[in-house]
Design a protein around this motif. Sequence first.
Motif, PDB file in Angstrom:
ATOM      1  N   ARG A  21       0.858  -1.182   0.000  1.00 30.33           N
ATOM      2  CA  ARG A  21       0.000   0.000   0.000  1.00 30.33           C
ATOM      3  C   ARG A  21       0.885   1.219   0.000  1.00 30.33           C
ATOM      4  NH1 ARG A  21      -2.555   1.265   5.812  1.00 30.33           N
ATOM      5  NH2 ARG A  21      -3.071   3.105   4.672  1.00 30.33           N
ATOM      6  N   LEU A  23       0.840   5.333   1.077  1.00 27.46           N
ATOM      7  CA  LEU A  23       0.041   6.290   1.833  1.00 27.46           C
ATOM      8  C   LEU A  23      -0.309   7.489   0.967  1.00 27.46           C
ATOM      9  CD1 LEU A  23       1.797   6.078   5.273  1.00 27.46           C
ATOM     10  CD2 LEU A  23      -0.430   5.214   4.640  1.00 27.46           C
ATOM     11  N   GLU A  25      -1.395   8.707  -2.507  1.00 30.05           N
ATOM     12  CA  GLU A  25      -1.936   8.301  -3.798  1.00 30.05           C
ATOM     13  C   GLU A  25      -1.947   9.495  -4.740  1.00 30.05           C
ATOM     14  OE1 GLU A  25      -2.487   5.444  -4.813  1.00 30.05           O
ATOM     15  OE2 GLU A  25      -2.337   4.336  -2.945  1.00 30.05           O
ATOM     16  N   ALA A  27      -3.270  12.410  -7.010  1.00 31.47           N
ATOM     17  CA  ALA A  27      -4.339  13.365  -6.746  1.00 31.47           C
ATOM     18  C   ALA A  27      -5.565  13.013  -7.579  1.00 31.47           C
ATOM     19  CB  ALA A  27      -3.849  14.764  -7.076  1.00 31.47           C
ATOM     20  N   PRO A  28      -6.730  13.436  -7.125  1.00 28.20           N
ATOM     21  CA  PRO A  28      -7.939  13.100  -7.869  1.00 28.20           C
ATOM     22  C   PRO A  28      -7.941  13.702  -9.266  1.00 28.20           C
ATOM     23  CG  PRO A  28      -8.374  14.722  -6.155  1.00 28.20           C
ATOM     24  CD  PRO A  28      -6.997  14.214  -5.936  1.00 28.20           C
ATOM     25  N   ARG A  68     -14.860  -0.342   2.236  1.00 31.66           N
ATOM     26  CA  ARG A  68     -15.237   0.745   3.141  1.00 31.66           C
ATOM     27  C   ARG A  68     -15.909   1.882   2.361  1.00 31.66           C
ATOM     28  NH1 ARG A  68     -12.531   5.228   4.300  1.00 31.66           N
ATOM     29  NH2 ARG A  68     -10.578   4.575   3.382  1.00 31.66           N
ATOM     30  N   ASN A  71     -19.466   1.415   1.119  1.00 29.83           N
ATOM     31  CA  ASN A  71     -20.497   1.752   2.105  1.00 29.83           C
ATOM     32  C   ASN A  71     -20.541   3.250   2.386  1.00 29.83           C
ATOM     33  OD1 ASN A  71     -21.567  -0.881   2.682  1.00 29.83           O
ATOM     34  ND2 ASN A  71     -19.628  -1.329   3.699  1.00 29.83           N
ATOM     35  N   TRP A  72     -19.368   3.875   2.533  1.00 25.90           N
ATOM     36  CA  TRP A  72     -19.329   5.308   2.830  1.00 25.90           C
ATOM     37  C   TRP A  72     -20.055   6.105   1.766  1.00 25.90           C
ATOM     38  CZ3 TRP A  72     -14.315   7.918   4.986  1.00 25.90           C
ATOM     39  CH2 TRP A  72     -14.016   7.387   6.246  1.00 25.90           C
ATOM     40  N   ILE A 123     -15.397  11.667  -6.468  1.00 22.99           N
ATOM     41  CA  ILE A 123     -14.558  10.631  -5.874  1.00 22.99           C
ATOM     42  C   ILE A 123     -13.189  10.699  -6.552  1.00 22.99           C
ATOM     43  CG2 ILE A 123     -14.336   8.187  -5.328  1.00 22.99           C
ATOM     44  CD1 ILE A 123     -17.252   7.820  -5.701  1.00 22.99           C
ATOM     45  N   PRO A 124     -12.129  10.827  -5.770  1.00 21.45           N
ATOM     46  CA  PRO A 124     -10.783  10.833  -6.355  1.00 21.45           C
ATOM     47  C   PRO A 124     -10.532   9.538  -7.129  1.00 21.45           C
ATOM     48  CG  PRO A 124     -10.708  11.392  -4.029  1.00 21.45           C
ATOM     49  CD  PRO A 124     -12.115  10.978  -4.316  1.00 21.45           C
ATOM     50  N   GLN A 127      -9.482   6.410  -5.352  1.00 26.68           N
ATOM     51  CA  GLN A 127     -10.540   5.738  -4.598  1.00 26.68           C
ATOM     52  C   GLN A 127     -11.496   5.000  -5.531  1.00 26.68           C
ATOM     53  OE1 GLN A 127     -12.409   8.556  -1.931  1.00 26.68           O
ATOM     54  NE2 GLN A 127     -10.756   8.328  -0.439  1.00 26.68           N
ATOM     55  N   ARG A 151     -12.095  -7.671  10.060  1.00 27.80           N
ATOM     56  CA  ARG A 151     -13.108  -8.400  10.791  1.00 27.80           C
ATOM     57  C   ARG A 151     -14.193  -8.873   9.843  1.00 27.80           C
ATOM     58  NH1 ARG A 151     -15.164  -5.232  14.993  1.00 27.80           N
ATOM     59  NH2 ARG A 151     -13.713  -5.026  16.672  1.00 27.80           N
TER      60      ARG A 151
ATOM     61  N   PRO B 260     -14.606  16.361  -3.954  1.00 29.79           N
ATOM     62  CA  PRO B 260     -14.887  15.223  -3.075  1.00 29.79           C
ATOM     63  C   PRO B 260     -15.164  15.605  -1.618  1.00 29.79           C
ATOM     64  CG  PRO B 260     -13.008  14.753  -4.473  1.00 29.79           C
ATOM     65  CD  PRO B 260     -13.342  16.197  -4.666  1.00 29.79           C
ATOM     66  N   GLU B 276     -19.289  10.797   7.167  1.00 27.79           N
ATOM     67  CA  GLU B 276     -18.169   9.915   7.465  1.00 27.79           C
ATOM     68  C   GLU B 276     -16.967  10.650   8.032  1.00 27.79           C
ATOM     69  OE1 GLU B 276     -18.880   7.012   7.440  1.00 27.79           O
ATOM     70  OE2 GLU B 276     -20.550   6.808   6.034  1.00 27.79           O
ATOM     71  N   GLN B 309      -2.047  13.435   3.907  1.00 28.69           N
ATOM     72  CA  GLN B 309      -1.268  12.231   4.204  1.00 28.69           C
ATOM     73  C   GLN B 309       0.130  12.551   4.718  1.00 28.69           C
ATOM     74  OE1 GLN B 309      -2.629   9.312   4.364  1.00 28.69           O
ATOM     75  NE2 GLN B 309      -4.570   9.996   3.541  1.00 28.69           N
ATOM     76  N   PRO B 319      -5.677  13.146  -0.782  1.00 32.74           N
ATOM     77  CA  PRO B 319      -5.108  14.453  -1.124  1.00 32.74           C
ATOM     78  C   PRO B 319      -5.965  15.159  -2.168  1.00 32.74           C
ATOM     79  CG  PRO B 319      -3.853  12.682  -2.130  1.00 32.74           C
ATOM     80  CD  PRO B 319      -4.859  12.042  -1.247  1.00 32.74           C
ATOM     81  N   ALA B 321      -5.619  17.749  -5.060  1.00 36.96           N
ATOM     82  CA  ALA B 321      -4.825  18.629  -5.906  1.00 36.96           C
ATOM     83  C   ALA B 321      -5.784  19.593  -6.575  1.00 36.96           C
ATOM     84  CB  ALA B 321      -4.067  17.823  -6.947  1.00 36.96           C
TER      85      ALA B 321
END
Lengths: 164, 338
Positions: A21, A23, A25, A27-28, A68, A71-72, A123-124, A127, A151, B260, B276, B309, B319, B321
């Motif tokens: 992964r 941390l 990412e 940019a959108p 996640r 659902n969000w 949504i970026p 994501q 879980r 977003p 959220e 981040q 992030p 931009a």
Amino acid sequence: MFLAAALAAASLLTACRKNPRRLTEAAPSSGRPDAVQQGSLQPGPKLAAMNVTNPYEGNPFQISEGQRLFNWYNCSGCHFRGGGGIGPPLMDDFWIYGGEPQNIYATIVEGRPNGMPSFRRKIPSSQIWQIVAYVQSMKADKPIASPPGPREDHMQSSEGKESK
Amino acid sequence: MKVPARAPFARASARGATALALIAAAGCRGIQSALDPAGREASRIAGLWWFLFWTCTAVFVVVTAALLVALFRRRTAQSADPKRGRALIVGAVGATAAILLLFLIVSVSAGRAVAEPAGPNVLRVQVTGHQWWWEIHYPGTPDNRDVVTANEIHVPVGRPVLLELTSADVIHSFWAPNFHGKKDLIPGLKNTHLFRAERPGVFRGQCAEFCGLEHAKMAFTIVADPPEKFDRWYESQLLPAAEPATPSETHGRDVFLSSPCMFCHSIKGTPAFGMEAPDLTHVASRHTLAAGTVPNNRGNLAGWIADPQSMKPGNHMPPMAMPGDDLLALTDYLESLK
């Protein structure tokens, strides 16, 4: 003996890379992948199909993040947990607008007639790819690399809120 | 020049001892210290702590003195008497048992005082733990007077506050040492925690149960105010977000609503109602950003939006931009949300 130890160490090391992964990412972006081709007809000589690969496909961490966000962002409001309801099911083999990763991406970004909203600029893109990875993982023929979340499904989120 | 050979060492160790004592003393005062109580419950706990501390200190001194006496006293015919030895042993064991019993009594009585029922005039506050921030909800009475905020709890001095603790994801723990001990936030379960603030001030609390990557940056602020000041704060929080006053703020709101941001955050009075992430209706009135990670100021706000981040790696905010003028306008707008 030494060889066995070295092999064991090497196999342990590969386990560390199972769940990569980042941390930070990208940019959108509001764009869509260039290579999305919705129809099969085209003028001129037939070009080879250009499939976009989802950078997160099969990555357990990214799939759980996609779950996640599913659902969000209330994808589950219409598609439920993938079985469909108000919206079409996502875990079967029938895709109205294509089931390749780039098609799913385009469906999320652009929306579709009869109810699927457009999430362009909401949504970026990183994501969206996580959500696509999760949707791809719903299909029955996809082996689950590891459980999608830390879980069980029913233990995650929202339950705490309802108990207020 | 004649200098005693050991002087520098002695001076250094004296300086070190002074520094240590100062550091230890500083630990007793502060915005996040169980030894600087600001509430009734924490006072009882601190009282218990000091009682245990001084009793143990006395026991240590007495035992050490007895040991030194035993070391340096000459053995006599009397000291070989087995009767006398037995009496000493019985005496020491008896004293130990008596002290432990005293500890038990004092500790149970402090526990009872801390667990006293709230009474009718209680202020209910629902606290929901998220990875990695605190959702704060004051259920309004009679109706439609709910206040939702994040990472900052305002309480009136003198009135009991009943926290209703739960979690939306994993187990967290609520710890505001100036007011009370720790209490876990457990998904699917409602824990309660009662405290009464006794003096005004701004205090800090912290998640006390490891809850993932950013556990260390999951703090909150408790602002204890005189009742009138608390009521003014509550009324101001009830209002919808301030309308943009300048063209830049108007543009900032457009940026917020077309990006977003509005998918996870809500701003009352606008179409943004994401649930959220922290409610931003009055974000500029809060002391910190990102659950106590950085002070709430213009630079940190813009930096947080551009690259959350780098400030709090692993948190759930992606992030953003955006062109520089959009970012400045958005910052202007968010800063206007007092």
